[in-house]
Design an enzyme around this catalytic site. Sequence first.
Site, short mmCIF file in Angstrom:
data_model
loop_
_atom_site.label_atom_id
_atom_site.label_comp_id
_atom_site.label_asym_id
_atom_site.label_seq_id
_atom_site.Cartn_x
_atom_site.Cartn_y
_atom_site.Cartn_z
N MET A 23 0.83 -1.20 0.00
CA MET A 23 0.00 0.00 0.00
C MET A 23 0.87 1.25 0.00
SD MET A 23 -3.08 -1.25 2.49
CE MET A 23 -4.15 0.06 1.87
N GLY A 26 -1.97 5.54 -1.92
CA GLY A 26 -2.75 6.11 -3.01
C GLY A 26 -4.06 5.39 -3.21
N SER A 29 -3.81 1.34 -4.64
CA SER A 29 -3.51 0.27 -3.68
C SER A 29 -4.61 0.16 -2.62
CB SER A 29 -2.15 0.51 -3.02
OG SER A 29 -2.07 1.77 -2.38
N CYS A 117 12.58 -1.25 -9.32
CA CYS A 117 11.90 -1.26 -8.03
C CYS A 117 10.91 -2.42 -7.96
CB CYS A 117 11.17 0.06 -7.82
SG CYS A 117 10.40 0.20 -6.18
N CYS A 213 9.72 8.70 -7.79
CA CYS A 213 9.51 9.05 -6.38
C CYS A 213 10.69 9.78 -5.76
CB CYS A 213 9.15 7.80 -5.57
SG CYS A 213 10.44 6.53 -5.50
#
Length: 373
Positions: A23, A26, A29, A117, A213
Amino acid sequence: MDGLEFKPVTETKVEKNTALIAMSGGVDSSVAAALTLKKGYNCIGCTMRLYENDMVGLDLLGTCCSIEDTKDARSVCDKLGIDYNIYHYEAEFRDKVIEPFVCSYERGETPNPCIRCNKYLKFDSLYKRARELGCDYIVTGHYARIEERDGHFYLLKAKDLNKDQSYVLYDLSEEQLRHTLFPLGEFTKPEVRAIAEENGFVTSHKSESQDICFVPDGDYAGMIHRYRGKDYPKGDFVDKDGNVLGTHDGIINYTIGQRRGLGIPADRRLYVTKLDVENNKVILADNIDLFKREMIIRDFHWITGSEPTNEFRCQAKIRYKHKEQPASVLPLGEKRARVVFDEAQRAITAGQSAVLYDGDIVLGGGIIDCVVD
């Protein structure tokens, strides 16, 4: 693979299975968690802490998985009545995502850190955590689908092609797909927001993050300067004949296809067509010079079944927003392959990923190593 009839994994009755929900804080999720819980899974929510606020020399409080995001994720879990945990992966994120991102730019490439990622953090580190906790599945808010036939698991595009994220998931293995759920794959974005509103989630009207990010301001070169703590040498802008046109501000500031920010007076539009790292030169040419048909990819990955050894036909996509195009692929061994498009494509860029499709099915892909002139 034409003609296969798939059975969506999410149709299986699974009251006793446990799912670990990644999560971000946002809306996507949040809804993924709600849909998974509704299907009867035992759910555990979690947020991955990936960086400290000073890791890249910039305030990251407003970015993905920030403190505010963790508060929102916890709020959603409280509303759903499921447990929530925060897991720390700062060291892994630095080593597996940020450092390779910087190194790639220093090699004259333009990387996609979201793919790394997913590969190393969400579907490796978190996947291992899920197994340690006894969870049967990892769940994320990605827009993609997983479908099964005869015991094999396939990655497919999302129903909402405008939100499809299958491109950034091509590096997953069939075994990872077997233990992963993408609840949003059958929904459109408006439908997802409507579900969030119906559930009264604080995330229902939350805006989406558009930048990487750890580079929230979009200034990749500035982030690299701060991270490395050094400046990069200026060099020559040259045309394709080697004539000097001006001075560039350092290789890391440029990417293939770039036109803006060059500061070169000319009687026509010029574009970055090549980065010569060895000689610290940026080659500028006309738009037509950006079109190429052939490239070599490295780290070639095949998702389902045996990796092919002979040439095959498919569609290939060379960046996230690129529309996949017909191509021939010849595996070269040692995790390399040659990809030849039927028609020349604009701005094929080293460091980006070439993802291979058979219709809606993601076959696999690799990192673009070089363009063949």
